[in-house]
Design a protein around this motif. Structure first.
Motif, PDB file in Angstrom:
ATOM      1  N   ARG A 251      -1.211 -13.538   8.355  1.00  0.00           N
ATOM      2  CA  ARG A 251      -1.192 -13.011   9.719  1.00  0.00           C
ATOM      3  C   ARG A 251      -2.097 -11.790   9.849  1.00  0.00           C
ATOM      4  O   ARG A 251      -2.690 -11.546  10.908  1.00  0.00           O
TER       5      ARG A 251
ATOM      6  N   GLU B  51       8.997 -21.458   6.366  1.00  0.00           N
ATOM      7  CA  GLU B  51       9.174 -20.500   7.453  1.00  0.00           C
ATOM      8  C   GLU B  51       7.910 -19.683   7.683  1.00  0.00           C
ATOM      9  O   GLU B  51       7.506 -19.437   8.838  1.00  0.00           O
ATOM     10  N   SER B  52       7.253 -19.240   6.598  1.00  0.00           N
ATOM     11  CA  SER B  52       5.996 -18.504   6.747  1.00  0.00           C
ATOM     12  C   SER B  52       4.928 -19.397   7.362  1.00  0.00           C
ATOM     13  O   SER B  52       4.123 -18.948   8.192  1.00  0.00           O
TER      14      SER B  52
ATOM     15  N   GLN C  32       2.587 -12.862   5.528  1.00  0.00           N
ATOM     16  CA  GLN C  32       2.175 -11.615   6.172  1.00  0.00           C
ATOM     17  C   GLN C  32       0.682 -11.364   5.970  1.00  0.00           C
ATOM     18  O   GLN C  32      -0.011 -10.917   6.888  1.00  0.00           O
TER      19      GLN C  32
ATOM     20  N   ARG D  82       5.417 -21.835   9.462  1.00  0.00           N
ATOM     21  CA  ARG D  82       5.706 -21.971  10.884  1.00  0.00           C
ATOM     22  C   ARG D  82       5.220 -20.739  11.651  1.00  0.00           C
ATOM     23  O   ARG D  82       4.627 -20.871  12.740  1.00  0.00           O
ATOM     24  N   ARG D  83       5.443 -19.549  11.106  1.00  0.00           N
ATOM     25  CA  ARG D  83       5.035 -18.327  11.795  1.00  0.00           C
ATOM     26  C   ARG D  83       3.521 -18.236  11.919  1.00  0.00           C
ATOM     27  O   ARG D  83       2.999 -17.833  12.959  1.00  0.00           O
TER      28      ARG D  83
ATOM     29  N   GLN E   2       2.424 -20.810  14.480  1.00  0.00           N
ATOM     30  CA  GLN E   2       2.829 -20.380  15.814  1.00  0.00           C
ATOM     31  C   GLN E   2       1.925 -19.256  16.315  1.00  0.00           C
ATOM     32  O   GLN E   2       1.586 -19.194  17.501  1.00  0.00           O
ATOM     33  N   THR E   3       1.525 -18.366  15.407  1.00  0.00           N
ATOM     34  CA  THR E   3       0.596 -17.289  15.776  1.00  0.00           C
ATOM     35  C   THR E   3      -0.726 -17.863  16.260  1.00  0.00           C
ATOM     36  O   THR E   3      -1.259 -17.444  17.301  1.00  0.00           O
TER      37      THR E   3
ATOM     38  N   GLY F 211       2.796  -9.656  14.791  1.00  0.00           N
ATOM     39  CA  GLY F 211       4.147  -9.320  14.362  1.00  0.00           C
ATOM     40  C   GLY F 211       4.294  -8.519  13.092  1.00  0.00           C
ATOM     41  O   GLY F 211       5.365  -8.509  12.480  1.00  0.00           O
TER      42      GLY F 211
END
Length: 274
Positions: free
Chosen positions: A161, A187-188, A158, A190-191, A194-195, A142
């Motif tokens: 990720r 929130e970061s 970021q 969770r992302r 989830q990734t 993402g």
């Protein structure tokens, strides 16, 4: 089906005869997503470093670690071809392990270094197919639109990720993630989780992630392994992780959202040591 990870009789003693790992047996099957939990100092990070051959077990025992069917170390000796073995093991560090002055794309392309001749990498002339692979990896996590930014300009989430995208370019069958959300906002976090979960579910990549946040481990992982003083004291489904088990795992130091673990320094990759 052969296991993705096999650990046998793993013992690690630091100076002062302090035993930090004492794991009789642990097996992870391909496609599992397993959380490693435990209090600070329980041996979570040390365990992951042994799995990737970044740390050596005590000599003289019968210890053995096998990842992707290849022996990483045995009887306290790292395999001679460990660098080749690591090509199939992605390691996501707590502090991202990116080179801040380089573009995100270049950091992600570092995952291809193990399969490219040196002359193709020194000037940054990565083949077009590898660049396309890196762009696709960034798209998967993402952040493709950030490919030309310096890594240092990205937020913590970021950057993490981007580190996961690097493991994708590497072609890792196993991803070891060492406290990947320790310094991130909810929130970061969770992302990032989830990734990892998406890669596990969609690509069948085996994921072993050490976490301080028990609630996150229960939400994203189907299996939880808990360490206390370097020993496995729980290995089962999240539904079996009762308050009594947590009391045994953490003692008087039950985790809370405000509690942050100590930062683990990660070594810079070879291409960044110039």
């Amino acid at each position: 089906m052969h296991p993705a990870i096999v650990i046998e009789a793993l013992e690690k003693t630091f100076q002062g005869n302090r035993r930090v790992l004492d794991i009789a047996s642990l097996t992870v099957m391909p496609g599992e997503m397993v959380a490693i939990i435990g209090a600070s100092g329980s041996g979570k990070s040390t365990l992951l470093r042994h799995l990737s051959g970044l740390a050596r077990a005590d000599r003289g025992g019968t210890n053995r670690i096998v990842v992707n069917g290849r022996c990483v170390q045995q009887r306290g000796h790292i395999a001679r071809d460990v660098r080749q073995i690591r090509a199939g093991i992605g390691f996501v560090f707590q502090q991202f392990n990116l080179v801040g002055r380089l573009p995100v794309l270049t950091n992600v392309l570092a995952g291809a270094l193990s399969r490219l001749p040196l002359w193709r990498t020194l000037p940054g002339w990565f083949p077009e197919c590898e660049q396309e692979r890196a762009h696709q990896a960034l798209k998967r996590v993402g952040i493709e639109e950030l490919s030309q930014q310096r890594a240092s300009t990205l937020s913590g989430g970021q950057q993490q990720r981007a580190a996961i995208a690097r493991a994708l370019v590497q072609g890792a069958q196993v991803i070891l993630a060492d406290e990947p959300i320790a310094s991130l906002d909810p929130e970061s976090s969770r992302r990032v989780m989830q990734t990892l979960a998406d890669l596990n579910r969609q690509d069948g990549i085996t994921v072993l992630v050490s976490l301080h946040q028990v609630d996150v481990a229960m939400q994203f992982c189907r299996r939880i392994v808990a360490l206390r003083h370097g020993r496995v004291v729980f290995d089962g489904a999240p539904s079996e992780l009762t308050t009594g088990v947590l009391s045994e795992v953490y003692g008087s130091e039950l985790p809370s959202p405000e509690l942050e673990p100590a930062v683990t320094e990660a070594p810079l990759p070879a291409y960044a040591r110039a």
